[in-house]
Write an enzyme that holds these catalytic residues in place. Structure first.
Site, PDB file in Angstrom:
ATOM      1  N   GLY A 158       0.991  -1.249   0.198  1.00 22.79           N
ATOM      2  CA  GLY A 158       0.162   0.084  -0.024  1.00 22.79           C
ATOM      3  C   GLY A 158       0.768   1.218   0.019  1.00 22.79           C
ATOM      4  NE  ARG A 159      -3.011   4.858   1.724  1.00 22.80           N
ATOM      5  CZ  ARG A 159      -4.004   5.206   1.613  1.00 22.80           C
ATOM      6  NH1 ARG A 159      -4.801   6.138   1.010  1.00 22.80           N
ATOM      7  NH2 ARG A 159      -4.756   4.299   2.515  1.00 22.80           N
ATOM      8  CB  ILE A 160       3.042   2.306   4.798  1.00 22.32           C
ATOM      9  CG1 ILE A 160       2.186   3.516   5.414  1.00 22.32           C
ATOM     10  CG2 ILE A 160       4.481   2.202   5.567  1.00 22.32           C
ATOM     11  CD1 ILE A 160       1.650   2.926   6.712  1.00 22.32           C
ATOM     12  NE  ARG A 181      -6.249  -7.811  -1.028  1.00 19.67           N
ATOM     13  CZ  ARG A 181      -7.142  -6.908  -0.262  1.00 19.67           C
ATOM     14  NH1 ARG A 181      -8.270  -7.447   0.627  1.00 19.67           N
ATOM     15  NH2 ARG A 181      -6.843  -5.666  -0.337  1.00 19.67           N
ATOM     16  CB  ILE A 240       5.894  -0.963  10.675  1.00 18.16           C
ATOM     17  CG1 ILE A 240       6.269  -1.188   9.077  1.00 18.16           C
ATOM     18  CG2 ILE A 240       7.514  -0.844  11.366  1.00 18.16           C
ATOM     19  CD1 ILE A 240       6.504   0.103   8.405  1.00 18.16           C
ATOM     20  NE  ARG A 242      -3.416  -2.074  13.556  1.00 17.79           N
ATOM     21  CZ  ARG A 242      -2.992  -0.867  13.466  1.00 17.79           C
ATOM     22  NH1 ARG A 242      -1.584  -0.650  13.279  1.00 17.79           N
ATOM     23  NH2 ARG A 242      -3.944   0.275  13.373  1.00 17.79           N
ATOM     24  CD  GLU A 271      -0.111  -3.182  19.371  1.00 15.84           C
ATOM     25  OE1 GLU A 271       1.000  -3.894  18.817  1.00 15.84           O
ATOM     26  OE2 GLU A 271      -0.185  -2.086  19.225  1.00 15.84           O
ATOM     27  CG  HIS A 289       1.377   0.283  17.884  1.00 10.74           C
ATOM     28  ND1 HIS A 289       0.424  -0.428  17.535  1.00 10.74           N
ATOM     29  CD2 HIS A 289       1.432   1.315  16.681  1.00 10.74           C
ATOM     30  CE1 HIS A 289      -0.286  -0.114  16.489  1.00 10.74           C
ATOM     31  NE2 HIS A 289       0.070   0.845  15.912  1.00 10.74           N
ATOM     32  CB  ILE A 290       6.493   4.774  18.657  1.00 10.50           C
ATOM     33  CG1 ILE A 290       7.641   3.996  18.484  1.00 10.50           C
ATOM     34  CG2 ILE A 290       5.734   4.918  20.122  1.00 10.50           C
ATOM     35  CD1 ILE A 290       8.985   4.539  19.047  1.00 10.50           C
TER      36      ILE A 290
HETATM   37  C1  GLV Z   1      -1.108   2.859  13.299  1.00  6.28           C
HETATM   38  O1  GLV Z   1      -0.841   1.712  13.716  1.00  6.28           O
HETATM   39  C2  GLV Z   1      -1.965   3.227  12.377  1.00  6.28           C
HETATM   40  O2  GLV Z   1      -2.806   2.487  12.037  1.00  6.28           O
HETATM   41  O3  GLV Z   1      -2.117   4.567  12.272  1.00  6.28           O
END
Ligand code: GLV
Length: 330
Positions: A158-160, A181, A240, A242, A271, A289-290
């Protein structure tokens, strides 16, 4: 009904300026003390509320929706929204919104940082230094893996994922391969300088595997023992996306046995509790989760969630709707 009579509940502490902005449009009740609330307390706070500002931590499901019939919109200050039961929200005529785009580059920066830290053993070597164990230079002291020029594998394009690919290809001269996918269209593949591979090929070829998948039933344990067995013994794995996309128990085993070399994790199954095995391992970098947590980006995410509440409740026009079919029905 005039907009200024809508009531909005802000479920977690947020930036005071964003709270002020909401206060200019709505009657606002907020959990600025950031108390952890039970579902029952959340339901009580939502009585009479038309909107709720959530983070990824608050579950919105059928029982909550049934107990809060005045609710019209849940605005998540997160791009991920696995805390929402979206079909239940759609069935109840409740709009969900998330906070995409504004966090893409910041989150990709962090993914890169975790990859570098894990591959180059930064946390491990700092712990050694702080413990007073550094006596002299040694030829192989914390010798890790290279990043530049290596193969970066991205699971979830995706974008990230694409922002990570650009960094890898353009900044670090990496070969970038990905699995998704759906394969990207040729323009996006070219822009990302990335080559599509089936999952097993991705696992086999990646020197550094970055997992950026959202969580759902279909992505649960997408990386488990069998997938880890396909990876190189010198590989690093970064999550990063989930918690729950990677089987953390299988990952502990793989890190312990040397099946892969290292990991960098920002998200975890269950978490904020962690698989205790992770805490005992030297070759894993752990962060709470930062990935999106730069000051400007968290502020932009909070503004976007607030603007979704304002846009929808005052004009019927949310900025980033997740279930726009609700807009048609209303
Ligand atoms: C962080 O985990 C988000 O989904 O923005």
């Amino acid at each position: 009904m005039s907009a200024d009579r809508f009531r909005v509940f802000v479920a977690r502490a947020i930036f005071p300026e964003v709270l002020d902005k909401l206060g200019r449009h709505f009657e606002v009740q907020s959990n600025q003390a950031d108390r952890l609330m039970t579902p029952e307390e959340m339901r009580a706070c939502l009585q009479g509320a038309s909107g709720v500002f959530t983070t990824g931590s608050e579950r919105v499901d059928a029982p909550l929706l049934a107990a809060c019939p005045s609710l019209r919109i849940c605005a998540n200050m997160a791009v991920g929204y696995n805390n929402f039961d979206l079909p239940a929200m759609t069935a109840a005529g409740v709009l969900g919104t998330n906070a995409p785009d504004v966090l893409t580059e910041t989150t990709a920066d962090f993914g890169f940082a975790l990859m570098l830290a894990a591959a180059r053993r930064i946390s491990e070597s700092e712990r050694f230094l702080r413990a007073g164990l550094w006596e002299r230079w040694r030829y192989d002291l914390f010798a890790g893996a290279d990043v530049h020029g290596k193969t970066m594998g991205i699971l979830g394009m995706g974008r990230i994922g694409r922002a990570l690919a650009r960094r890898g290809a353009r900044g670090f001269g990496m070969r970038v391969v990905y699995h998704n996918r759906n394969r990207l269209n040729p323009d996006l593949e070219e822009e990302s300088a990335a080559q599509y591979l089936p999952l097993d090929g991705l696992l086999r070829e990646a020197d550094h595997l970055l997992v950026v998948l959202p969580y759902s039933e279909s992505t649960h344990h997408r990386i488990g023992a069998a997938e880890l067995r396909c990876m190189k013994p010198t590989a690093t794995l970064v999550n990063i996306g989930r918690g729950g996309v990677v089987d953390d128990s299988a990952l502990v085993q793989a890190l312990r046995s040397g099946q892969i070399a290292a990991a960098g994790l920002d998200v975890f199954e269950g978490e904020p509790r962690l698989n205790p095995g992770l805490l005992d391992l030297p070759n894993v970098v752990l962060t709470p989760h930062i990935a999106s947590a730069s000051q400007p980006t968290r502020l932009a995410m909070a503004h976007l969630a607030a603007d979704n509440l304002i846009g929808y409740l005052t004009l019927g026009k949310p900025l980033t709707p997740l279930n726009p079919e609700v807009l048609v029905v209303r």
